[in-house]
Scaffold this active site. Structure first.
Site, PDB file in Angstrom:
ATOM      1  CE  LYS A 114       0.625 -19.359  39.550  1.00 23.47           C
ATOM      2  NZ  LYS A 114      -0.653 -19.183  39.796  1.00 23.47           N
ATOM      3  CE  LYS A 193     -10.588  -5.504  27.139  1.00 21.96           C
ATOM      4  NZ  LYS A 193     -11.128  -6.328  27.433  1.00 21.96           N
ATOM      5  CE  LYS A 196     -13.629 -11.964  37.527  1.00 20.15           C
ATOM      6  NZ  LYS A 196     -13.606 -13.237  37.634  1.00 20.15           N
TER       7      LYS A 196
END
Ligand code: TRP
Length: 314
Positions: A114, A193, A196
């Protein structure tokens, strides 16, 4: 009779599941959980580190339970509960927060990623590993099935256990991760692979039409007799011996092979989709209420011991 070892894992939903999730992590879990005394926890407080929309938080709770029950977890054979129903989790996390140092938590991958992206991490994300340690340690968990990305979090749980045990005396078991792995990579409709983020998925609970659409979009090149990308996905549903005959009989006939794949996928996921559609929100509430009572019984006994040991129980 030998007692079963205790297993716990947490679910943090990340949207609609695809068959890559199923073969890569859900099915391996479904195949193993009955060998243990299993606890399956919906990590709704962990979800708050990223979700701020209450409707979405609720939806994720319902979806996580429905997904796993539809995929084969029997609520009478595992304790399915949500984190927020057992306040001992946040309570114990606080105690761990008071034992670990800031530099130690600064090594956390989720936090570091982050910060590396130039984003501001909330304090919940920073201390996320201590809430997860509490999830695991409250139940004297021996084994924690997780994906590779969670390996470091289990190390944090072991550290939290060791720090507490060193400070206050033997209390917690140091758990081990069980890295849930598919046999090989699950390929998507483009041969890469299935993920999403690549947009190459076949939905797990999709309608037959959606499966059809995804299968028809599988990339084939017309150079050979055997469409490799179709075959790679087909292998998840049939033995190679079965496929050999089918692919020999339909050499070069890509449409036939894709139709056969749609049927084979439908045979496996059709019943799961039906099962999923049959589970109501009220069913989920009932499952979670039963689970909360069982989880609470274990967690509250452990927490009583912890309160004694740290000195707040007078
Ligand atoms: N962090 C885990 C994930 O993102 C979810 C989780 C929360 C978990 N608490 C847990 C996993 C305890 C295993 C054990 O997937």
């Amino acid at each position: 009779m030998t007692e079963k070892k205790r297993l716990l894992t947490g679910l943090q939903s990340s949207g609609a599941l695809h068959i890559g999730n199923y073969f890569g992590s859900i099915k391996p879990f479904v195949d193993m959980y009955e060998g243990y005394e299993s606890f399956l926890m919906v990590a709704d407080y962990h979800a708050l580190t990223s979700l701020k929309d209450p409707k979405l938080v609720q939806e994720c709770i319902y979806n996580s339970v429905k997904d796993f029950v539809a995929a084969g977890v029997d609520p009478s054979k595992a304790v399915i509960f949500k984190q927020s129903d057992v306040q001992e989790h946040t309570e114990l996390a606080w105690i761990f927060d008071c034992l670990v140092t800031v530099p130690f938590l600064e090594l956390g991958h989720a936090y570091k990623d982050k910060v590396a992206k130039g984003l501001e991490a909330n304090a919940g994300l920073f201390t996320y590993p201590m809430l997860m340690a509490a999830d695991i340690l409250l139940y004297d968990t021996v084994i924690v099935p997780v994906g590779e990305d969670q390996r470091q979090h289990i190390e944090y749980a072991r550290e939290a256990a060791a720090k507490f045990n060193n400070t206050y005396g033997q209390t917690f078991i140091e758990p081990k991760e069980h890295i849930v792995k598919a046999v090989g990579t699950i390929p998507g409709t483009d041969g890469k692979k299935m993920s999403k983020s690549y947009g190459n998925t076949i939905p797990l609970f999709g309608t037959k039409e959606e499966i059809q659409k995804a299968v028809m979009s599988i990339v084939t090149d017309s150079s050979g007799q055997k469409p490799e990308n179709v075959y790679a996905i087909h292998k998840l549903f049939r033995t190679e011996a079965e496929l050999e005959t089918l692919y020999a009989e339909n050499a070069g006939k890509y449409k036939n092979l894709k139709d056969a794949l749609v049927e084979d996928i439908e045979n496996v996921i059709g019943p799961m989709r039906e099962k999923r559609n049959s589970i109501s929100n009220d069913d989920v509430k009932k499952i979670l209420a039963d689970g909360a009572a069982k989880a609470k019984a274990v967690a509250s006994a452990k927490m009583e011991d912890v309160r004694q040991k740290v000195g707040v129980a007078i």
